[in-house]
Design an enzyme around this catalytic site. Structure first.
Site, PDB file in Angstrom:
ATOM      1  N   SER A  16       4.827  11.377  -8.167  1.00 37.05           N
ATOM      2  CA  SER A  16       5.531  10.615  -9.213  1.00 37.05           C
ATOM      3  C   SER A  16       4.901   9.242  -9.428  1.00 37.05           C
ATOM      4  O   SER A  16       4.874   8.736 -10.563  1.00 37.05           O
ATOM      5  CB  SER A  16       7.030  10.487  -8.891  1.00 37.05           C
ATOM      6  N   ARG A  94      -2.503  11.409   4.490  1.00 37.82           N
ATOM      7  CA  ARG A  94      -3.469  11.542   5.587  1.00 37.82           C
ATOM      8  C   ARG A  94      -3.963  10.155   5.974  1.00 37.82           C
ATOM      9  O   ARG A  94      -4.177   9.298   5.101  1.00 37.82           O
ATOM     10  CB  ARG A  94      -4.695  12.369   5.163  1.00 37.82           C
ATOM     11  N   ASN A 110      -2.696   0.840  -2.004  1.00 36.43           N
ATOM     12  CA  ASN A 110      -1.701   1.816  -1.530  1.00 36.43           C
ATOM     13  C   ASN A 110      -0.314   1.323  -1.912  1.00 36.43           C
ATOM     14  O   ASN A 110      -0.094   0.117  -2.041  1.00 36.43           O
ATOM     15  CB  ASN A 110      -1.789   1.932   0.002  1.00 36.43           C
ATOM     16  N   HIS A 112       3.640   1.590  -0.539  1.00 37.61           N
ATOM     17  CA  HIS A 112       4.420   1.955   0.648  1.00 37.61           C
ATOM     18  C   HIS A 112       5.882   1.627   0.370  1.00 37.61           C
ATOM     19  O   HIS A 112       6.192   0.544  -0.145  1.00 37.61           O
ATOM     20  CB  HIS A 112       3.910   1.177   1.867  1.00 37.61           C
ATOM     21  N   SER A 139       6.063  -2.017  -1.511  1.00 40.71           N
ATOM     22  CA  SER A 139       4.919  -2.943  -1.506  1.00 40.71           C
ATOM     23  C   SER A 139       3.680  -2.220  -1.996  1.00 40.71           C
ATOM     24  O   SER A 139       3.446  -1.063  -1.639  1.00 40.71           O
ATOM     25  CB  SER A 139       4.632  -3.434  -0.077  1.00 40.71           C
ATOM     26  N   ASP A 148      -0.707   0.979   6.873  1.00 37.54           N
ATOM     27  CA  ASP A 148       0.243   0.178   6.098  1.00 37.54           C
ATOM     28  C   ASP A 148       0.112  -1.325   6.344  1.00 37.54           C
ATOM     29  O   ASP A 148       1.114  -2.057   6.382  1.00 37.54           O
ATOM     30  CB  ASP A 148       1.697   0.655   6.352  1.00 37.54           C
ATOM     31  N   GLU A 177       9.042   1.419  -7.330  1.00 37.46           N
ATOM     32  CA  GLU A 177       7.640   1.790  -7.110  1.00 37.46           C
ATOM     33  C   GLU A 177       6.964   2.081  -8.447  1.00 37.46           C
ATOM     34  O   GLU A 177       5.818   1.678  -8.691  1.00 37.46           O
ATOM     35  CB  GLU A 177       7.548   3.023  -6.203  1.00 37.46           C
TER      36      GLU A 177
END
Ligand code: GAR
Length: 207
Positions: A16, A94, A110, A112, A139, A148, A177
């Site tokens: 998503s 992964r 990324n 998170h 974040s 992370d 997000e």
């Protein structure tokens, strides 16, 4: 004319967040385009969405490689073959070796589902509820070898409500997000995010 940075989006499942990036990229003035959606799982639901949107997709299964380094190298080659110069991890589940992370330093981002540096790792919403925090969130950050971690580009906070379950909290966070990932990618693609030590400094847009 908008110069578009070429982005590879890595997913493992629903996708998503990838979809929110695809939708953002549809705007004529958005400074990025998605040239590849890569999944480590052939059954990732997000792949169908990407194919229907006319985006190149690839599946590279970690199970086909003897170790993490060779899996990472295959992904790196595929990403470069598509001409990407930014990577967005979007629910990519992964762990990556430091070699690929360093090769893409400050060009791999990324998302998170927690207010980092709190609740790194898995089961973030369960742990946030157990800890009794009153604010949760998400974040977007540049990726560093420790999981992370890395300079934080953007965050959004949501309230934790008394009757929240991990699922209800996850859904509230996920809405945010979908807002902050396209916003953060825009800022990075426009070259407005500078890294100083462990911090990402965001400059205002040029008027
Ligand atoms: C998202 O909530 C994302 O923040 C999280 O996985 C979900 C993927 O959903 N990522 C992590 O936990 C990474 N540490 P999506 O596939 O629908 O984007």
């Amino acid at each position: 004319m908008t110069v578009r940075r070429k982005v590879a989006v890595l997913i493992s499942g629903r996708g998503s967040n990838m979809q929110s990036l695809v939708r953002a990229c549809a705007a004529p003035d958005y400074p990025a385009e998605i040239v590849l959606v890569l999944s480590n799982r052939a059954d990732a639901a997000g792949l169908d969405f990407a194919r229907e949107a006319g985006i190149a997709t690839a599946v590279i299964s970690h199970k086909d490689f003897p170790d993490r380094a060779s899996f990472d190298a295959a992904m790196d080659a595929e990403i470069r073959r598509h001409g990407a110069d930014l990577i967005c991890l979007a629910g990519f589940m992964r762990l990556l070796d430091s070699a690929i992370i360093e090769a893409w330093r400050d060009r791999m981002i990324n998302i998170h589902p927690s207010l980092l540096p709190s609740f790194r790792g898995l089961k973030t919403h369960e742990r946030a509820l157990e800890a009794g925090v009153k604010l949760a969130g998400c974040s977007v950050h540049f990726v560093r070898p420790d999981v992370d971690t890395g300079p934080i580009i953007a965050q959004a906070a949501v309230p934790v409500l008394p009757d929240d379950t991990p699922d209800s909290l996850a859904a509230r966070v996920l809405e945010q997000e979908h807002l902050i990932y396209p916003m953060a990618l825009r800022m990075v693609a426009e070259g407005r995010v500078r890294v100083e030590g462990d911090r990402a400094i965001v400059e205002a847009p040029v008027e």
